[in-house]
Design a protein around this motif. Structure first.
Motif, mmCIF file in Angstrom:
data_model
loop_
_atom_site.group_PDB
_atom_site.id
_atom_site.type_symbol
_atom_site.label_atom_id
_atom_site.label_comp_id
_atom_site.label_asym_id
_atom_site.label_seq_id
_atom_site.Cartn_x
_atom_site.Cartn_y
_atom_site.Cartn_z
ATOM 1 N N SER A 1 95.076 80.272 1.842
ATOM 2 C CA SER A 1 95.883 82.005 1.661
ATOM 3 C C SER A 1 95.134 83.494 1.763
ATOM 4 C CB SER A 1 97.238 82.289 1.205
ATOM 5 O OG SER A 1 97.555 82.052 -0.363
ATOM 6 N N HIS B 1 101.966 79.964 5.881
ATOM 7 C CA HIS B 1 100.843 80.638 6.539
ATOM 8 C C HIS B 1 99.864 79.536 5.960
ATOM 9 C CE1 HIS B 1 100.430 81.019 2.254
ATOM 10 N NE2 HIS B 1 102.055 81.121 2.031
ATOM 11 N N CYS B 2 98.605 80.396 6.706
ATOM 12 C CA CYS B 2 97.224 79.671 6.198
ATOM 13 C C CYS B 2 97.023 79.543 4.894
ATOM 14 C CB CYS B 2 96.286 81.000 7.452
ATOM 15 S SG CYS B 2 94.664 79.834 6.742
ATOM 16 N N TYR B 3 96.332 78.607 4.920
ATOM 17 C CA TYR B 3 96.131 78.225 3.533
ATOM 18 C C TYR B 3 94.544 77.451 3.506
ATOM 19 C CZ TYR B 3 96.256 75.258 -1.040
ATOM 20 O OH TYR B 3 96.153 74.258 -1.967
ATOM 21 N N TRP C 1 88.694 82.758 1.485
ATOM 22 C CA TRP C 1 87.458 82.663 2.817
ATOM 23 C C TRP C 1 86.629 83.308 2.397
ATOM 24 C CZ3 TRP C 1 88.436 78.525 6.121
ATOM 25 C CH2 TRP C 1 89.954 77.946 6.102
ATOM 26 N N GLY D 1 100.238 74.377 4.564
ATOM 27 C CA GLY D 1 100.481 75.873 5.470
ATOM 28 C C GLY D 1 101.871 75.557 6.388
#
Length: 734
Positions: free
Chosen positions: A649, A645-647, A654, A640
């Motif tokens: 992504s 960015h969020c991992y 999710w 990340g």
């Protein structure tokens, strides 16, 4: 009189909730001879944590053998004799510790046993490490007060004695010889120091729990007071206590005498015994306890009625053959069939006085040869008793001796078989008496004879606990005893109580659920192969295989199949389960391949070592999981930060994969740790299999971007293709 106090103690034991006899904690003590007072000091304690609540501890006492208990109220096997044990309850409420005293006056010398346990187990399967059970401890100590110079009352000799005060009773003892048919105790005179008549109480015998057969008489005035005993215990000291019931400050002078009635056993020359012993090829040495005093009448004398009248019993030689621990077979030298007459009983000695025979079950089986009985309405009455035999079965047919209530048996032409099971027989010489009885009187039976086949043996567990039980050998210090652990809902002492037993259909259903639920790993294996996670797919296949066959072998009923040793299957199942979680979380971390495979191998080796140390410890599963989660979180944070960015992504990753997979994993852990019981194990554990396998299929990450999907047509083609030669041939025309 000189009194000596002695103290005996044993280490405390942690109590368990009761589900079978192995949960009861046993204490073994030996009370010395001439003990006039026995005091048990029972100490119970519990932990101080919040998980500790009020608890009731049940303590059982028995002389000569471990107590026969039945806290669950189950049924005993047929033909088993059960006498309730003497027990008390100790309550641990607000107090952390409880101390209780139990006093026994004039206890019997020999082995005493105490068994303690908690109430019935709840049946919940607790994962080791998830919860901390409250420790309940129990310790038993023994104090004895022994008289060192106890007066000996000689047979036929009057003994004058003085009772100083009612607080100090008089204790004497008399030795009962072998072959004593009866004993008569007589108190000839009883006067006080003021030459007045007195009142005394005479107690013959010692206390033996759970049942005590002490004989008590109260003598008043200066008249003779007597008591007759039939079949007193052979070759033992009989304790007699005389206590004054008069004024506290008056001395009492008494004169007592004891006499015995001798029993003349039938005997033959020792040559017959030695010849039979040599033919058996496995008998004890001459003079051993198994053959001592055992003989039989010659064939001619056995048919002589007038000769048989001169004997009070007819001995049959019996050889004790030790087979294994708590396993003995009794063999009759003159064959399994013994002749039984009406004039005098036939006697067999069953030696159980080694001190290591009381932890099993004594089985006596009788089979009447119907063709041998000349009178169709005659009955062969038998009695099994300890310490001394029953010498008269014809008068009242009462199977009891002076201080022991025997176990009766009978066979006739209408019911030719009889069996008796004595659970935990007390340490002593046991006797089997048989006699022929006719309903119209013994006169018509004088010339009759019956042949009875006798089978007697000592076994650790009767019928080896049956098909739904396992016989376990238990140990307390150097003492060994056996107990049955029942399965598939069966219960009872020998696993013969089918009140809560599972049907065969329920057993088959449980086996199918626990084994076929592992097939839910097939989708996870397919997903792993499709995404090129071949190592992970191999681990899942290994787990599915060994989990299936471990649960097929672990079943308690008849639906069992073991392809290899049970311990090996269990170890491989536990190893595959933990390694599957380990490789799945590491695969989700998306670390470099070389590092991932190094962690695979290193983690598997460490998991194998930890499972060998403690197979059921919670940290064997939680430790690798937590460590792998730390690696995964660190790797995700690294990815990340690197990508800013969020991992992972993708929100679809999710919502449709990670969150369902994590939810399934948490539900599976909750079911495994908090919901499994002995009753619902087969379907809750099957749910665990399904949830874990489905969570793996959701949690596996997608394949690497540079890898193409499996294209079997491309994968199976050769790198070099065979080209067709289209060149035309040139022909020369001549």
């Amino acid at each position: 009189s000189l009194y000596v106090s002695e103290y005996f103690s044993q280490s405390a034991q942690k109590l368990s909730f009761y589900s079978w006899y192995g949960n009861a904690k046993l204490f073994h003590f030996h009370v010395p001879e001439d003990t006039v007072l026995l005091r048990w000091l029972l100490q119970a304690s519990r932990g101080k944590g919040p998980e500790c609540t009020s608890m009731e501890i049940t303590v059982h006492f028995r002389y000569g053998a471990p107590p026969v208990i039945n806290p669950l109220g189950t049924r005993f096997p047929a033909n088993a004799t059960v006498r309730p044990s003497y027990n008390i309850s100790i309550t641990l409420s607000s107090a952390v510790q409880n101390t209780t005293f139990v006093n026994i006056t004039t206890p019997a010398a020999g082995d005493w046993f105490i068994a303690a346990h908690l109430p019935e187990a709840a049946g919940r399967i607790e994962v080791k490490g998830f919860s901390t059970p409250c420790p309940y401890m129990f310790q038993a100590d023994m104090f004895v007060l022994r008289l060192t110079d106890m007066p000996v009352l000689e047979p036929g000799v009057a003994m004058p004695q003085t009772i100083v005060s009612p607080a100090k009773p008089l204790h004497v003892k008399v030795f009962v010889p072998k072959h004593a048919a009866g004993m008569r105790f007589e108190l000839r005179s009883c006067v006080t120091s003021e030459q007045k008549s007195c009142t005394v109480r005479v107690v013959l015998g010692s206390i033996m729990l759970p049942q005590s057969f002490q004989r008590i008489i109260t003598c008043t005035g200066n008249v003779n007071c007597s008591l007759a005993l039939d079949s007193p215990p052979w070759e033992k000291w009989l304790q007699i206590m005389v206590e004054s019931l008069g004024a506290a400050n008056a001395n009492v002078s008494v004169e007592m005498v004891a006499s015995f009635t001798a029993c003349r056993p039938g005997s033959t020359s020792s040559f017959l015994n030695f010849s039979s012993l040599n033919q058996s090829q496995a008998g004890p040495r001459p003079g051993s306890a198994g053959a001592a005093g055992s003989s039989t009448l010659p064939t001619g004398a056995s048919r002589n009625v007038s000769n048989k009248r001169s004997f009070c019993l007819q001995n049959q030689p019996v050889v004790r053959e030790d087979l294994d621990v708590v396993s003995v077979r009794y063999r009759l030298l003159n064959g399994p069939s013994v002749p039984v007459h009406s004039v005098s009983p036939t006697l067999l000695l069953l030696n159980l006085n080694t001190g290591m025979d009381s932890g099993g079950s004594l089985v006596v089986s009788l089979l009447l040869n119907k063709t041998s009985v000349s009178l169709g309405n005659a009955t062969v009455v038998a009695c099994v008793s300890a310490a001394s035999p029953v010498l008269s079965l014809t008068a009242t047919q009462n199977c009891s001796t002076a201080f022991f209530q025997g176990y009766p048996l009978s066979v006739s032409t209408s019911s030719a078989e009889a069996m008796l099971i004595v659970l935990y027989p007390q340490t002593d010489d046991w006797f089997l008496s048989l006699q022929l009885i006719c309903p119209k009187g013994q006169g018509e039976c004088n010339a009759a004879e019956a042949k009875v086949t006798v089978f007697a043996y000592l076994t650790p567990c009767f019928n080896d606990c049956g098909p739904y039980g396992q016989c376990s050998l238990l140990r307390r210090h150097g003492y060994l005893y056996a107990g049955c652990s029942c399965k598939a809902g069966w219960g009872g002492w020998s696993c013969t109580d089918d009140t809560k037993a599972q049907s065969v259909g329920a057993q088959n259903l449980a086996t199918l659920l626990l084994t076929l639920s592992n097939l839910m790993f097939l989708p996870a294996i397919a997903v792993a192969i499709y995404r090129y996670y071949l190592v992970e797919a191999s681990v899942y296949t290994y787990t599915m295989f060994f989990s299936t066959f471990y649960h097929a072998c672990d079943q308690p009923g008849v639906a069992v199949m073991c392809i290899m040793d049970y311990d090996t299957l269990q170890y491989c199942d536990f190893l595959g389960s933990v390694v599957s979680i380990w490789v799945t979380i590491l695969c989700m971390s998306r670390v470099k391949k070389i590092l991932k495979y190094v962690l695979f191998i290193l983690g598997t080796l460490l998991i194998a070592m930890s499972l060998q140390l403690d197979r059921r410890g919670v940290w064997n599963m939680m430790g690798p999981c937590l460590f792998a989660l730390v690696i995964m979180i660190a790797a995700w944070v690294y990815h990340g930060v690197k990508r800013r960015h969020c991992y992972p992504s993708s929100w679809k990753r999710w919502v449709f994969y990670l969150l369902p997979g994590i939810t399934l994993a948490f539900i599976a852990i909750s079911v495994y740790a908090f919901m499994e019981t002995n009753e619902n194990y087969y379907y809750t554990h099957s749910i665990w299999h399904v949830l874990v396998a489905c969570s793996v299929a959701f949690l596996l990450p997608p394949r690497d971007k540079h890898k193409k999907p499996w294209a079997w047509s491309q994968k199976l083609t050769c790198r070099y293709q065979i080209c067709q030669n289209d060149r035309e041939e040139l022909y020369a025309v001549t």
